[in-house]
Enzyme design. Structure first.
Site, PDB file in Angstrom:
ATOM      1  N   SER A  32      -1.345 -24.299  40.392  1.00  0.00           N
ATOM      2  CA  SER A  32      -0.994 -23.401  41.494  1.00  0.00           C
ATOM      3  C   SER A  32      -1.562 -21.999  41.291  1.00  0.00           C
ATOM      4  O   SER A  32      -1.580 -21.200  42.224  1.00  0.00           O
ATOM      5  CB  SER A  32       0.527 -23.295  41.634  1.00  0.00           C
ATOM      6  OG  SER A  32       1.081 -24.572  41.788  1.00  0.00           O
ATOM      7  N   HIS A  72      13.432 -38.762  30.671  1.00  0.00           N
ATOM      8  CA  HIS A  72      12.816 -38.499  31.963  1.00  0.00           C
ATOM      9  C   HIS A  72      12.626 -37.023  32.262  1.00  0.00           C
ATOM     10  O   HIS A  72      11.540 -36.626  32.669  1.00  0.00           O
ATOM     11  CB  HIS A  72      13.459 -39.249  33.126  1.00  0.00           C
ATOM     12  CG  HIS A  72      12.434 -39.370  34.217  1.00  0.00           C
ATOM     13  ND1 HIS A  72      11.432 -40.298  34.194  1.00  0.00           N
ATOM     14  CD2 HIS A  72      12.168 -38.574  35.263  1.00  0.00           C
ATOM     15  CE1 HIS A  72      10.616 -40.082  35.185  1.00  0.00           C
ATOM     16  NE2 HIS A  72      11.028 -39.047  35.855  1.00  0.00           N
ATOM     17  N   TRP A 132       7.482 -44.856  20.286  1.00  0.00           N
ATOM     18  CA  TRP A 132       7.984 -43.481  20.243  1.00  0.00           C
ATOM     19  C   TRP A 132       9.393 -43.377  20.837  1.00  0.00           C
ATOM     20  O   TRP A 132      10.098 -42.421  20.580  1.00  0.00           O
ATOM     21  CB  TRP A 132       7.042 -42.535  20.999  1.00  0.00           C
ATOM     22  CG  TRP A 132       7.235 -42.499  22.488  1.00  0.00           C
ATOM     23  CD1 TRP A 132       6.817 -43.442  23.376  1.00  0.00           C
ATOM     24  CD2 TRP A 132       7.908 -41.486  23.239  1.00  0.00           C
ATOM     25  NE1 TRP A 132       7.176 -43.072  24.644  1.00  0.00           N
ATOM     26  CE2 TRP A 132       7.843 -41.871  24.592  1.00  0.00           C
ATOM     27  CE3 TRP A 132       8.543 -40.294  22.911  1.00  0.00           C
ATOM     28  CZ2 TRP A 132       8.410 -41.113  25.616  1.00  0.00           C
ATOM     29  CZ3 TRP A 132       9.101 -39.541  23.943  1.00  0.00           C
ATOM     30  CH2 TRP A 132       9.026 -39.951  25.269  1.00  0.00           C
ATOM     31  N   HIS A 181       0.824 -41.870  17.538  1.00  0.00           N
ATOM     32  CA  HIS A 181      -0.017 -41.278  18.587  1.00  0.00           C
ATOM     33  C   HIS A 181       0.852 -40.648  19.667  1.00  0.00           C
ATOM     34  O   HIS A 181       0.634 -39.507  20.071  1.00  0.00           O
ATOM     35  CB  HIS A 181      -0.936 -42.353  19.181  1.00  0.00           C
ATOM     36  CG  HIS A 181      -1.549 -42.004  20.503  1.00  0.00           C
ATOM     37  ND1 HIS A 181      -2.605 -41.118  20.617  1.00  0.00           N
ATOM     38  CD2 HIS A 181      -1.253 -42.396  21.771  1.00  0.00           C
ATOM     39  CE1 HIS A 181      -2.927 -40.983  21.897  1.00  0.00           C
ATOM     40  NE2 HIS A 181      -2.123 -41.748  22.627  1.00  0.00           N
ATOM     41  N   LYS A 188       4.027 -30.638  47.010  1.00  0.00           N
ATOM     42  CA  LYS A 188       3.111 -29.905  46.138  1.00  0.00           C
ATOM     43  C   LYS A 188       1.659 -30.304  46.416  1.00  0.00           C
ATOM     44  O   LYS A 188       0.796 -29.445  46.592  1.00  0.00           O
ATOM     45  CB  LYS A 188       3.452 -30.170  44.679  1.00  0.00           C
ATOM     46  CG  LYS A 188       4.665 -29.391  44.242  1.00  0.00           C
ATOM     47  CD  LYS A 188       4.965 -29.643  42.797  1.00  0.00           C
ATOM     48  CE  LYS A 188       5.962 -28.631  42.306  1.00  0.00           C
ATOM     49  NZ  LYS A 188       5.411 -27.291  42.247  1.00  0.00           N
ATOM     50  N   TYR A 229       8.966 -34.371  32.932  1.00  0.00           N
ATOM     51  CA  TYR A 229       8.704 -33.215  33.795  1.00  0.00           C
ATOM     52  C   TYR A 229       8.493 -31.959  32.996  1.00  0.00           C
ATOM     53  O   TYR A 229       7.827 -31.030  33.450  1.00  0.00           O
ATOM     54  CB  TYR A 229       9.826 -33.064  34.824  1.00  0.00           C
ATOM     55  CG  TYR A 229       9.831 -34.258  35.752  1.00  0.00           C
ATOM     56  CD1 TYR A 229       8.628 -34.721  36.249  1.00  0.00           C
ATOM     57  CD2 TYR A 229      10.981 -34.937  36.070  1.00  0.00           C
ATOM     58  CE1 TYR A 229       8.581 -35.840  37.047  1.00  0.00           C
ATOM     59  CE2 TYR A 229      10.945 -36.063  36.876  1.00  0.00           C
ATOM     60  CZ  TYR A 229       9.743 -36.507  37.356  1.00  0.00           C
ATOM     61  OH  TYR A 229       9.696 -37.608  38.139  1.00  0.00           O
ATOM     62  N   HIS A 231      15.296 -45.874  35.568  1.00  0.00           N
ATOM     63  CA  HIS A 231      14.140 -46.639  36.066  1.00  0.00           C
ATOM     64  C   HIS A 231      13.218 -47.058  34.922  1.00  0.00           C
ATOM     65  O   HIS A 231      12.319 -47.855  35.122  1.00  0.00           O
ATOM     66  CB  HIS A 231      13.365 -45.873  37.152  1.00  0.00           C
ATOM     67  CG  HIS A 231      12.682 -44.633  36.690  1.00  0.00           C
ATOM     68  ND1 HIS A 231      12.667 -43.484  37.436  1.00  0.00           N
ATOM     69  CD2 HIS A 231      11.980 -44.337  35.580  1.00  0.00           C
ATOM     70  CE1 HIS A 231      11.990 -42.548  36.796  1.00  0.00           C
ATOM     71  NE2 HIS A 231      11.570 -43.040  35.670  1.00  0.00           N
ATOM     72  N   HIS A 232      13.467 -46.509  33.707  1.00  0.00           N
ATOM     73  CA  HIS A 232      12.728 -46.973  32.539  1.00  0.00           C
ATOM     74  C   HIS A 232      13.336 -48.259  31.985  1.00  0.00           C
ATOM     75  O   HIS A 232      12.815 -48.819  31.034  1.00  0.00           O
ATOM     76  CB  HIS A 232      12.741 -45.906  31.445  1.00  0.00           C
ATOM     77  CG  HIS A 232      12.056 -44.631  31.847  1.00  0.00           C
ATOM     78  ND1 HIS A 232      10.718 -44.399  31.620  1.00  0.00           N
ATOM     79  CD2 HIS A 232      12.512 -43.528  32.488  1.00  0.00           C
ATOM     80  CE1 HIS A 232      10.392 -43.204  32.081  1.00  0.00           C
ATOM     81  NE2 HIS A 232      11.458 -42.650  32.622  1.00  0.00           N
ATOM     82  N   SER A 249      12.838 -26.210  17.470  1.00  0.00           N
ATOM     83  CA  SER A 249      11.725 -25.346  17.863  1.00  0.00           C
ATOM     84  C   SER A 249      11.634 -25.227  19.383  1.00  0.00           C
ATOM     85  O   SER A 249      11.495 -24.126  19.931  1.00  0.00           O
ATOM     86  CB  SER A 249      10.438 -25.928  17.293  1.00  0.00           C
ATOM     87  OG  SER A 249       9.330 -25.439  17.978  1.00  0.00           O
ATOM     88  N   SER A 250      11.739 -26.368  20.073  1.00  0.00           N
ATOM     89  CA  SER A 250      11.635 -26.344  21.540  1.00  0.00           C
ATOM     90  C   SER A 250      12.758 -25.537  22.166  1.00  0.00           C
ATOM     91  O   SER A 250      12.532 -24.795  23.125  1.00  0.00           O
ATOM     92  CB  SER A 250      11.708 -27.756  22.110  1.00  0.00           C
ATOM     93  OG  SER A 250      10.577 -28.470  21.759  1.00  0.00           O
ATOM     94  N   THR A 299       7.121 -33.903  45.225  1.00  0.00           N
ATOM     95  CA  THR A 299       5.778 -33.978  44.658  1.00  0.00           C
ATOM     96  C   THR A 299       4.743 -34.021  45.773  1.00  0.00           C
ATOM     97  O   THR A 299       3.679 -33.388  45.671  1.00  0.00           O
ATOM     98  CB  THR A 299       5.646 -35.217  43.749  1.00  0.00           C
ATOM     99  OG1 THR A 299       6.798 -35.289  42.913  1.00  0.00           O
ATOM    100  CG2 THR A 299       4.419 -35.127  42.886  1.00  0.00           C
ATOM    101  N   GLU A 306      12.054 -34.968  30.064  1.00  0.00           N
ATOM    102  CA  GLU A 306      10.931 -34.670  29.172  1.00  0.00           C
ATOM    103  C   GLU A 306       9.589 -34.887  29.876  1.00  0.00           C
ATOM    104  O   GLU A 306       8.641 -34.124  29.695  1.00  0.00           O
ATOM    105  CB  GLU A 306      11.029 -35.559  27.929  1.00  0.00           C
ATOM    106  CG  GLU A 306       9.813 -35.576  27.030  1.00  0.00           C
ATOM    107  CD  GLU A 306       9.573 -34.272  26.311  1.00  0.00           C
ATOM    108  OE1 GLU A 306      10.518 -33.470  26.203  1.00  0.00           O
ATOM    109  OE2 GLU A 306       8.433 -34.054  25.868  1.00  0.00           O
ATOM    110  N   ASP A 312       6.137  -7.746  25.602  1.00  0.00           N
ATOM    111  CA  ASP A 312       6.054  -8.884  24.683  1.00  0.00           C
ATOM    112  C   ASP A 312       7.090  -9.901  25.150  1.00  0.00           C
ATOM    113  O   ASP A 312       7.731  -9.713  26.186  1.00  0.00           O
ATOM    114  CB  ASP A 312       6.362  -8.434  23.238  1.00  0.00           C
ATOM    115  CG  ASP A 312       5.718  -9.347  22.209  1.00  0.00           C
ATOM    116  OD1 ASP A 312       6.092 -10.536  22.164  1.00  0.00           O
ATOM    117  OD2 ASP A 312       4.825  -8.889  21.475  1.00  0.00           O
ATOM    118  N   ARG A 351       1.930 -54.275  26.445  1.00  0.00           N
ATOM    119  CA  ARG A 351       1.543 -53.106  25.654  1.00  0.00           C
ATOM    120  C   ARG A 351       1.995 -53.290  24.211  1.00  0.00           C
ATOM    121  O   ARG A 351       2.772 -54.192  23.915  1.00  0.00           O
ATOM    122  CB  ARG A 351       2.148 -51.843  26.270  1.00  0.00           C
ATOM    123  CG  ARG A 351       3.647 -51.833  26.272  1.00  0.00           C
ATOM    124  CD  ARG A 351       4.230 -50.707  27.110  1.00  0.00           C
ATOM    125  NE  ARG A 351       4.109 -49.408  26.472  1.00  0.00           N
ATOM    126  CZ  ARG A 351       4.973 -48.379  26.675  1.00  0.00           C
ATOM    127  NH1 ARG A 351       5.995 -48.526  27.498  1.00  0.00           N
ATOM    128  NH2 ARG A 351       4.792 -47.241  26.082  1.00  0.00           N
TER     129      ARG A 351
END
Lengths: 531, 291
Positions: free
Chosen positions: A272, A257, A146, A81, A335, A261, A306-307, A173-174, A332, A259, A110, A454
């Site tokens: 925006s 991390h 994951w 998932h 924003k 963002y 922090h993870h 690809s990315s 943040t 990722e 293009d 979890r």
């Protein structure tokens, strides 16, 4: 100027062909709109696939005990998932939006590298085909989460190399997609569009693309080390050989991390665009928004641990990563303040895209606040790996990233198809989604604070009530998304004609509203002048 | 100046290429290769992998042939050329980050994992599992995986290899200057020298590997030292091989008369790539062999 003279003579006459007929149009595509559409459709299919897995997860968690899935399959479902939603749904959706909108918004004919564009798309169905094939191989699909932490993930069966190579392909690809975005923005802006005149969606994507190129190769390196540890006898994550399993977490989260963002900065860009349009005011603090985006991107590289507050780190490390993480609240906050100030004394109307953008503003902020709670290292010792974390990142990803994708779809769909979508059904989709996303995820805060871990298929009966509520919310949220699919399909097939500006009484700003609806097959053959 | 928008060089006449079957062919080729590699690792059957590799090689050949033909026909204008340049620079940046992951692993293993395992800071691993482990570098860990081994001294073959790569950087720059001044003879000669030096480097590296495996008992499975040593130098060697093949192709094209003094993106892209592998080597020489 003889050089430019010869260049000009050669370049004429290539742009006037329309789309190819039949399947070749899609398989051989070089058109940014065709490729953008393929990205968006692929992302929707993956969203429903990953969503179906979430339904199985919530069905299992509806009651205590194991009813629907055996524990191994349950773990597979959570792992798949996440991989599918992150790499298959959210990222390709934003790349699809980038493909459609960046050339239109910067006034380019293009994307800069159209064939590579098609390559980066077509890798994805094969990569996810391979990932989904793991459901059928001996040992089942990856079930270690994951994040692929060793040594657990090294126990995966035949699925292991397939998952690793699928990640490699997604990364390729990315990276190609991101290179294309940067080159398009840096090289193909209309004359007069200086960097600080670019639409915010373009800005946020520029910075996102930079993050992608910086961290996807690091993920590729990390999974390569897993592969060689498993099959070729290396000891990167094996303490007996002088390596360290914790090292994987450092490398993974150095990717992971930024990722996070990568999945939210384009969402900031979308919001925006939408809030100023439906507030009928220019964006408040444009420059500050740009600098805040850049600051968030910079900070994303120095907060990764922090993870890992509970996995073992010197005290000074815990302090550093706690404080650097809290710093993110400043840009943040800028924003959120600016979006709110944009609406201040605005003449606001509540079309579906605006509703989703507003919902984003409130609910993403809830996710941001729970993020601040998690950033406090001593408190995190309590929250770590509980449902509080699950609630936190689902708040930023579902009513955050996913809602912004839905907002963008409703906002630009008339420009893409030339038809208005069904506004009533869009509003219904919004209200049901917003209500049920909270029914689904808000109780998970309580479950986490009460100590529910979890990635566990069964739980103590004290958690039964809120899990029941959460599952009901999940099923309803899942069903609601069928409205979205139906609305998109009927909008593609027909409907009230959309005008060029689409949102006429809001007079939206930006070059995309100066072309016809649907947008012409080739966007700006003659570059517009931007003042 | 036949066109009205000649002054809008940035986007006005941007060349949007016609449809191409190479991207989808490439995706299928990559899938066959990667799925084949999984089959190889799981079942020991390598045939699908090799079929995939052949498809990938065919893809490179076909796609680049088309692009070269378009370039020689003068299809690309300055704006397209700029896109290619930017694209190549960002691609090289992604490669830098790939190597950064492995350099990071080396740093972490030496400066964080080794002290922990030898009892500094958090002491659990040392007191509970490996009480006599004192760390240090090179190391194959407290369990001495792979057995005793020796390392390759920096100022032997690696120093020679450093000189070879640095020299190849110089010869490539001489070739580039010759191209800009339209001296084709010097260009072809120094390009040939460059890729010959590249292949010489790869050959010497392979003799070094042979020595490591057969005489020093230094293997990929020699704990963390073997892991970082072979993965870093191995990926670098792979990149040198690819770079030398690219230089050879550029040399063949240059012999056919491709590239002009102003217009030679293909040459420059390969040159940047070559300098990149050069710089990575310097990092390897310092951090893997020397320090």
């Amino acid at each position: 100027m003889s050089a430019s003279h010869t260049h000009d003579t050669h370049a004429a006459g290539h742009d006037d062909h329309g789309p190819m007929k039949g399947w070749r149009r899609w398989f051989y595509a070089t058109n940014h709109k065709d490729i953008g559409s393929m990205y968006l459709i692929f992302s929707l299919v993956m969203f429903l696939t990953g969503g179906l897995m979430a339904m199985f997860i919530r069905a299992e968690l509806l009651y205590p005990g194991t009813q629907v899935l055996d524990p191994g399959t349950f773990n597979s479902m959570t792992t798949m998932h996440a991989l599918i939603m992150v790499f298959g749904a959210v990222m390709p959706a934003f790349t699809g939006l980038a493909n459609w909108m960046i050339p239109l918004q910067v006034g380019a004919p293009d994307m800069a590298l159209p064939r590579m564009n098609n390559f980066s798309f077509w890798i994805l169905p094969f990569a996810f085909g391979m990932l989904l094939l793991t459901l059928l191989v001996p040992g089942g699909s990856p079930a270690g989460g994951w994040t692929l932490y060793p040594p657990l993930v090294l126990q995966t069966g035949d699925a292991f190399p397939m998952a690793v190579f699928a990640v490699h392909l997604m990364g390729a690809s990315s990276i190609m997609g991101a290179i294309n975005v940067i080159v398009t923005i840096m090289n193909m802006r209309a004359p007069g569009m200086t960097l600080l005149k670019m639409p915010l969606f373009v800005w946020t994507w520029l910075i996102t693309a930079y993050l992608l190129i910086a961290v996807m190769p690091v993920l590729a390196g990390a999974v390569t080390m897993l592969l060689t540890d498993h099959y070729f006898g290396t000891s990167f994550f094996n303490a007996a050989g002088g390596g360290d399993p914790v090292m994987f977490q450092h490398i993974f989260w150095f990717f992971g991390h930024p990722e996070v963002y990568i999945m939210i900065l384009p969402a900031f860009g979308v919001v925006s665009e939408i809030i100023p349009t439906f507030s009928r005011k220019p964006l408040f603090g444009y420059d500050a928004m740009v600098y805040a985006t850049a600051s968030i991107a910079f900070l994303s590289f120095i907060v990764w641990a922090h993870h890992m507050f509970t996995t073992g780190m010197p005290l000074v490390g815990e302090m550093f990563f706690m404080l650097s993480t809290m710093l993110i609240a400043i840009p943040t906050g800028v924003k959120v303040f600016n979006w709110t100030a944009t609406m201040w004394k605005g003449s606001i109307s509540f079309e579906t895209p605006m509703l989703f953008a507003l919902s984003f503003l409130f609910l993403f902020t809830i996710g941001g606040f729970s993020g601040l709670m998690l950033a406090i290292a001593p408190a995190d010792f309590q929250y770590h790996d509980t449902y509080f974390v699950v609630a936190h990142f689902h708040y930023v990803l579902v009513p955050g990233a996913v809602f912004s994708i839905m907002a963008a779809t409703y906002y630009w769909l008339p420009k893409w198809t030339g038809h208005m979508y069904n506004e009533k059904m869009g509003k219904l989709h919004f209200w049901l989604s917003t209500i049920f996303v909270n029914v689904l995820f808000f109780p998970q805060h309580f479950l986490g604070l009460a100590g529910m871990p979890r990635r566990i298929p069964d739980y103590s009966t004290q958690f039964a009530d809120w899990n029941f509520v959460s599952s009901i919310g999940g099923f309803c949220f899942g069903l609601t998304q069928l409205l979205f699919v139906y609305n998109i399909i009927s909008c593609v097939r027909g409907g009230v004609k959309a005008s060029d500006k689409v949102w006429d009484d809001a007079s939206p700003q930006g070059l995309e509203w100066t072309v016809s609806s649907p947008a012409p097959y080739h966007s700006f053959e003659v570059p517009p002048e931007v003042k | 100046m036949a066109h009205a928008h000649h002054d809008h060089d940035s986007a006005g006449k941007y060349y949007v290429p016609h449809a191409s079957h190479w991207p989808i062919v490439g995706s299928i080729a990559l899938f066959i290769t990667m799925f084949g590699a999984s089959q190889w690792l799981n079942n020991g059957i390598s045939s699908m992998f090799w079929v995939g590799i052949l498809c990938v090689l065919g893809l490179f050949f076909g796609w680049f042939r088309d692009v070269i033909n378009e370039s020689v026909a003068g299809t690309y204008n300055q704006a397209v050329d700029r896109s290619f340049r930017m694209g190549m620079m960002w691609f090289i940046f992604s490669e830098v980050m790939f190597f950064a992951a492995f350099f990071g692993a080396l740093y972490y293993a030496r400066n964080i994992a080794q002290p922990w395992l030898s009892g500094q800071g958090v002491k659990f691993a040392n007191t509970l599992l490996w009480q006599n482990f004192t760390g240090g570098w090179p190391s194959n860990g407290p369990a001495k995986l792979g057995g005793e081994f020796e390392v390759i001294p920096a100022f032997s073959l690696p120093a020679v290899n450093t000189m070879i790569l640095l020299t190849s950087g110089v010869t490539l720059t001489i070739a580039h200057h010759a191209l800009k001044e339209n001296k084709r003879g010097i260009l072809n000669l120094f390009l040939a020298l460059t890729f010959l030096l590249g292949f010489l480097f790869v050959y010497l590296q392979s003799t070094e590997y042979a020595e490591a495996y057969h005489e020093l008992n230094l293997k990929l499975s020699s704990g963390i030292y073997g892991s970082t040593f072979f993965m870093l130098t191995g990926f670098h060697g792979l990149h040198v091989t690819i770079g030398a093949i690219m230089l050879t192709v550029i040399w063949l094209r240059s012999m056919k008369g491709h590239f002009s003094s102003e217009n030679h993106f293909g040459f420059e892209a390969v040159a940047w790539y070559w300098h990149f592998v050069d710089v990575v080597w310097l990092g390897l020489f310092i951090f893997v062999y020397w320090l």
